[in-house]
Scaffold this motif. Structure first.
Motif, PDB file in Angstrom:
ATOM      1  N   ILE A  68       0.843  -1.203   0.000  1.00 55.44           N
ATOM      2  CA  ILE A  68       0.000   0.000   0.000  1.00 55.44           C
ATOM      3  C   ILE A  68       0.877   1.252   0.000  1.00 55.44           C
ATOM      4  O   ILE A  68       0.594   2.225  -0.722  1.00 55.44           O
ATOM      5  CB  ILE A  68      -0.954   0.009   1.215  1.00 55.44           C
ATOM      6  N   ASP A  69       1.954   1.241   0.783  1.00 52.34           N
ATOM      7  CA  ASP A  69       2.863   2.385   0.798  1.00 52.34           C
ATOM      8  C   ASP A  69       3.429   2.646  -0.595  1.00 52.34           C
ATOM      9  O   ASP A  69       3.505   3.803  -1.048  1.00 52.34           O
ATOM     10  CB  ASP A  69       4.017   2.134   1.777  1.00 52.34           C
ATOM     11  N   PHE A  70       3.850   1.588  -1.283  1.00 49.12           N
ATOM     12  CA  PHE A  70       4.398   1.728  -2.635  1.00 49.12           C
ATOM     13  C   PHE A  70       3.345   2.308  -3.583  1.00 49.12           C
ATOM     14  O   PHE A  70       3.626   3.236  -4.355  1.00 49.12           O
ATOM     15  CB  PHE A  70       4.875   0.371  -3.151  1.00 49.12           C
ATOM     16  N   THR A  71       2.137   1.754  -3.518  1.00 50.39           N
ATOM     17  CA  THR A  71       1.053   2.188  -4.405  1.00 50.39           C
ATOM     18  C   THR A  71       0.715   3.653  -4.178  1.00 50.39           C
ATOM     19  O   THR A  71       0.570   4.434  -5.137  1.00 50.39           O
ATOM     20  CB  THR A  71      -0.189   1.303  -4.178  1.00 50.39           C
ATOM     21  N   VAL A  72       0.591   4.042  -2.917  1.00 49.76           N
ATOM     22  CA  VAL A  72       0.264   5.430  -2.582  1.00 49.76           C
ATOM     23  C   VAL A  72       1.367   6.371  -3.052  1.00 49.76           C
ATOM     24  O   VAL A  72       1.092   7.418  -3.657  1.00 49.76           O
ATOM     25  CB  VAL A  72       0.020   5.571  -1.067  1.00 49.76           C
ATOM     26  N   GLN A  73       2.612   6.010  -2.807  1.00 50.85           N
ATOM     27  CA  GLN A  73       3.714   6.885  -3.199  1.00 50.85           C
ATOM     28  C   GLN A  73       3.807   7.023  -4.715  1.00 50.85           C
ATOM     29  O   GLN A  73       4.059   8.125  -5.230  1.00 50.85           O
ATOM     30  CB  GLN A  73       5.044   6.360  -2.647  1.00 50.85           C
ATOM     31  N   TYR A 114      -5.926   0.495   6.617  1.00 52.44           N
ATOM     32  CA  TYR A 114      -4.644   1.129   6.319  1.00 52.44           C
ATOM     33  C   TYR A 114      -4.761   2.073   5.125  1.00 52.44           C
ATOM     34  O   TYR A 114      -4.172   3.163   5.121  1.00 52.44           O
ATOM     35  CB  TYR A 114      -3.572   0.064   6.064  1.00 52.44           C
ATOM     36  N   LEU A 115      -5.538   1.675   4.126  1.00 48.16           N
ATOM     37  CA  LEU A 115      -5.723   2.554   2.973  1.00 48.16           C
ATOM     38  C   LEU A 115      -6.466   3.825   3.387  1.00 48.16           C
ATOM     39  O   LEU A 115      -6.121   4.928   2.933  1.00 48.16           O
ATOM     40  CB  LEU A 115      -6.485   1.836   1.864  1.00 48.16           C
ATOM     41  N   ILE A 116      -7.467   3.698   4.249  1.00 48.18           N
ATOM     42  CA  ILE A 116      -8.167   4.880   4.775  1.00 48.18           C
ATOM     43  C   ILE A 116      -7.172   5.808   5.469  1.00 48.18           C
ATOM     44  O   ILE A 116      -7.186   7.031   5.273  1.00 48.18           O
ATOM     45  CB  ILE A 116      -9.296   4.464   5.742  1.00 48.18           C
ATOM     46  N   LYS A 117      -6.286   5.232   6.270  1.00 45.77           N
ATOM     47  CA  LYS A 117      -5.277   6.016   6.984  1.00 45.77           C
ATOM     48  C   LYS A 117      -4.375   6.770   6.010  1.00 45.77           C
ATOM     49  O   LYS A 117      -4.114   7.972   6.179  1.00 45.77           O
ATOM     50  CB  LYS A 117      -4.437   5.083   7.870  1.00 45.77           C
ATOM     51  N   LYS A 118      -3.883   6.075   4.969  1.00 42.00           N
ATOM     52  CA  LYS A 118      -2.957   6.699   4.020  1.00 42.00           C
ATOM     53  C   LYS A 118      -3.639   7.804   3.204  1.00 42.00           C
ATOM     54  O   LYS A 118      -3.029   8.847   2.933  1.00 42.00           O
ATOM     55  CB  LYS A 118      -2.374   5.645   3.085  1.00 42.00           C
ATOM     56  N   VAL A 119      -4.879   7.599   2.827  1.00 45.03           N
ATOM     57  CA  VAL A 119      -5.595   8.629   2.059  1.00 45.03           C
ATOM     58  C   VAL A 119      -5.896   9.833   2.948  1.00 45.03           C
ATOM     59  O   VAL A 119      -5.802  10.983   2.496  1.00 45.03           O
ATOM     60  CB  VAL A 119      -6.884   8.043   1.443  1.00 45.03           C
ATOM     61  N   THR A 120      -6.226   9.578   4.196  1.00 42.16           N
ATOM     62  CA  THR A 120      -6.469  10.675   5.132  1.00 42.16           C
ATOM     63  C   THR A 120      -5.209  11.509   5.330  1.00 42.16           C
ATOM     64  O   THR A 120      -5.265  12.746   5.442  1.00 42.16           O
ATOM     65  CB  THR A 120      -6.961  10.121   6.480  1.00 42.16           C
ATOM     66  N   GLU A 121      -4.053  10.848   5.327  1.00 42.40           N
ATOM     67  CA  GLU A 121      -2.770  11.555   5.461  1.00 42.40           C
ATOM     68  C   GLU A 121      -2.395  12.319   4.184  1.00 42.40           C
ATOM     69  O   GLU A 121      -1.599  13.259   4.238  1.00 42.40           O
ATOM     70  CB  GLU A 121      -1.653  10.550   5.783  1.00 42.40           C
ATOM     71  N   ASN A 122      -2.969  11.898   3.066  1.00 44.68           N
ATOM     72  CA  ASN A 122      -2.668  12.513   1.768  1.00 44.68           C
ATOM     73  C   ASN A 122      -3.975  12.933   1.100  1.00 44.68           C
ATOM     74  O   ASN A 122      -4.470  12.260   0.186  1.00 44.68           O
ATOM     75  CB  ASN A 122      -1.906  11.524   0.875  1.00 44.68           C
ATOM     76  N   PRO A 123      -4.562  14.041   1.542  1.00 49.92           N
ATOM     77  CA  PRO A 123      -5.907  14.434   1.080  1.00 49.92           C
ATOM     78  C   PRO A 123      -6.027  14.594  -0.437  1.00 49.92           C
ATOM     79  O   PRO A 123      -7.142  14.539  -0.960  1.00 49.92           O
ATOM     80  CB  PRO A 123      -6.141  15.769   1.795  1.00 49.92           C
ATOM     81  N   VAL A 124      -4.912  14.785  -1.147  1.00 47.78           N
ATOM     82  CA  VAL A 124      -4.981  14.908  -2.604  1.00 47.78           C
ATOM     83  C   VAL A 124      -5.538  13.638  -3.243  1.00 47.78           C
ATOM     84  O   VAL A 124      -6.049  13.661  -4.359  1.00 47.78           O
ATOM     85  CB  VAL A 124      -3.579  15.235  -3.190  1.00 47.78           C
ATOM     86  N   LEU A 125      -5.494  12.518  -2.516  1.00 47.56           N
ATOM     87  CA  LEU A 125      -6.004  11.246  -3.031  1.00 47.56           C
ATOM     88  C   LEU A 125      -7.500  11.048  -2.744  1.00 47.56           C
ATOM     89  O   LEU A 125      -8.088  10.077  -3.215  1.00 47.56           O
ATOM     90  CB  LEU A 125      -5.212  10.074  -2.436  1.00 47.56           C
ATOM     91  N   LYS A 126      -8.097  11.948  -1.994  1.00 44.55           N
ATOM     92  CA  LYS A 126      -9.533  11.837  -1.725  1.00 44.55           C
ATOM     93  C   LYS A 126     -10.316  12.009  -3.024  1.00 44.55           C
ATOM     94  O   LYS A 126     -10.016  12.893  -3.823  1.00 44.55           O
ATOM     95  CB  LYS A 126      -9.976  12.885  -0.702  1.00 44.55           C
ATOM     96  N   ALA A 149     -16.451   7.032   3.633  1.00 48.44           N
ATOM     97  CA  ALA A 149     -17.095   8.251   3.131  1.00 48.44           C
ATOM     98  C   ALA A 149     -16.249   9.480   3.439  1.00 48.44           C
ATOM     99  O   ALA A 149     -16.074  10.355   2.580  1.00 48.44           O
ATOM    100  CB  ALA A 149     -18.490   8.393   3.740  1.00 48.44           C
ATOM    101  N   GLU A 150     -15.725   9.562   4.664  1.00 47.72           N
ATOM    102  CA  GLU A 150     -14.908  10.720   5.056  1.00 47.72           C
ATOM    103  C   GLU A 150     -13.623  10.806   4.239  1.00 47.72           C
ATOM    104  O   GLU A 150     -13.156  11.899   3.917  1.00 47.72           O
ATOM    105  CB  GLU A 150     -14.604  10.653   6.555  1.00 47.72           C
ATOM    106  N   ALA A 151     -13.038   9.642   3.900  1.00 47.23           N
ATOM    107  CA  ALA A 151     -11.822   9.612   3.088  1.00 47.23           C
ATOM    108  C   ALA A 151     -12.130   9.704   1.594  1.00 47.23           C
ATOM    109  O   ALA A 151     -11.215   9.759   0.781  1.00 47.23           O
ATOM    110  CB  ALA A 151     -11.031   8.339   3.379  1.00 47.23           C
TER     111      ALA A 151
END
Length: 434
Positions: A235-240, A266-278, A305-307
């Motif tokens: 997930i870290d690789f994909t998000v980055q 974990y994906l919810i956490k990563k998207v929340t940390e990187n709002p550009v992915l919302k 929904a929030e993410a």
């Protein structure tokens, strides 16, 4: 009650209203259209709902003239005879459907019939099979993708989000071949592409980085724990990678146990940390949601929904019934897709998104007029002719002229009866006609 006059006032706007005044003035009924225009007459549009003291009892419709110019709906006019107009004979106008999860790059469609083998019992088994058969399938993958696109068009779809294999067996050739097919079909079909590490990220990281630079739209993924042995690292690789190349994310998640839940969290956490992915992140299948109940399901749905993480559900038959009503209640975007059409994964798949809406209605007991009309949204990217109160919201002057002409009296009937698509228009061009 929405009258014809009120309907026209809602849909026309300044440009369209002027066009009606000029084109339909006295003695101008038989005025010839400009060469750049396409005019359809006897087009059935939904105009509102009839209700009793309990519920919606009927969808009201009327016939109109549609003026199309430069790929858009220029005006919606009172129904009349017009020289040069195409008579659609009362067919219902519905939004073009969207297949939001399909694999255009690997299909038997257009070739010889072949059912699935019982030898492969898991995703890992299927990966081993693909390593053997994909090099041979690449020889015809462009032509078969084009045939599959033509099938989708015949069922009313002018758009697809296609996952494309990126792995050592086919390298980047599945992507290159599909891009050729889409180039050939670009006048009548649009697509988003997902770089999909079907055989695991650990074996495809370098190829995925190359693919991210090759005109794709989403970074894909597959069951991170069961395929790559970790939830976090893939997930870290994909998000980055998505952040580095300004792409969206769309991950296949079949895992329905603890690892599946951890992946969602974990994906919810990563998207929340990187709002550009919302709004740009999706989970396809996500069967773990079908295993959750009560407060746990409600909490995950709210977090999704929030993410602004969407769910692409293929609405399968079987033991896993996805909690689509709960997701909708929390405002999670839910869309659907064909997934496989006659390939080594699955011998089924008609290519019809209206059929998917029908299946959704049956699974969740949606049989009333209002409920059936709402089900159409899962097939159209949530574009519906009427809102829940019965106010007309599509089509309007200025909208893209991408629509179906369907043999049905209203959306509810089209969903309930899997009504036949008689024609598909993509940005003003008729690309399929029965």
């Amino acid at each position: 009650m929405l009258t014809r006059k009120a309907f026209l006032q809602q849909t026309l706007g300044v440009m369209g209203a002027g066009l009606v005044t000029n084109a339909w003035a006295a003695d101008s009924v038989h005025q010839k259209p400009e060469k750049a225009q396409i005019i359809l007459k006897n087009v059935r549009l939904e105009t509102g709902f009839e209700r009793d003291d309990l519920e919606v009892t009927r969808t009201k419709t009327d016939l109109f003239v549609l003026v199309i110019e430069e790929g858009k709906i220029k005006a919606i006019q009172p129904n009349r005879d017009v020289d040069g107009a195409i008579d659609v004979k009362g067919c219902l106008l519905l939004p073009a459907t969207k297949d939001m999860h399909i694999h255009l790059d690997k299909t038997y469609y257009g070739g010889e019939w072949k059912a699935r083998s019982k030898r492969q019992k898991s995703v890992k088994d299927m990966i081993a099979l693909e390593e053997k058969i994909l090099p041979g399938m690449l020889k015809t993958s462009t032509e078969r993708a084009e045939k599959l696109i033509e099938l989708l068009q015949s069922k009313g779809s002018d758009f697809a989000r296609s996952h494309v294999n990126i792995e050592p067996a086919s390298q980047l050739n599945s992507l290159k071949n599909l891009q050729k097919a889409l180039e050939h079909q670009k006048e009548g079909f649009s697509a988003e592409l997902v770089a999909f590490p079907q055989h695991g990220l650990s074996r495809s990281e370098g190829l995925m980085k190359e693919a991210a630079q090759m005109d794709i739209d989403f970074i894909g993924g597959l069951d991170p724990f069961s395929i790559d042995g970790s939830v976090e690292k893939p997930i870290d690789f994909t998000v980055q990678l998505a952040l580095d190349y300004q792409k969206g994310i769309d991950i296949h998640l079949h895992e329905s146990g603890e690892s599946g839940l951890k992946t969602v969290q974990y994906l919810i956490k990563k998207v929340t940390e990187n709002p550009v992915l919302k709004g740009k992140t999706f989970l396809s299948h996500c069967f773990i949601l079908g295993k959750l109940e009560g407060k746990q399901l409600e909490e995950i749905a709210q977090q999704l929904a929030e993410a602004q993480i969407g769910i692409i559900s293929t609405i399968p038959f079987g033991k896993v019934i996805m909690p689509i009503p709960t997701l909708h209640q929390h405002g999670v975007s839910v869309m659907t897709g064909t997934d496989s059409v006659v390939d080594h994964w699955n011998p089924f798949g008609t290519g019809s998104m209206i059929q998917k809406a029908n299946l959704m209605a049956q699974l969740y007991g949606y049989s009333s007029e209002l409920e059936l009309s709402r089900c159409l949204g899962i097939a159209t990217g949530n574009v519906l002719p009427l809102d829940e109160s019965g106010q007309q919201q599509w089509p309007k002057a200025g909208d893209k002229a991408s629509f179906n002409l369907v043999e049905a009296s209203c959306s509810a009937e089209a969903v309930a009866r899997n009504s036949a698509v008689k024609a598909l228009y993509h940005e003003g061009k008729c690309v399929y006609k029965d």
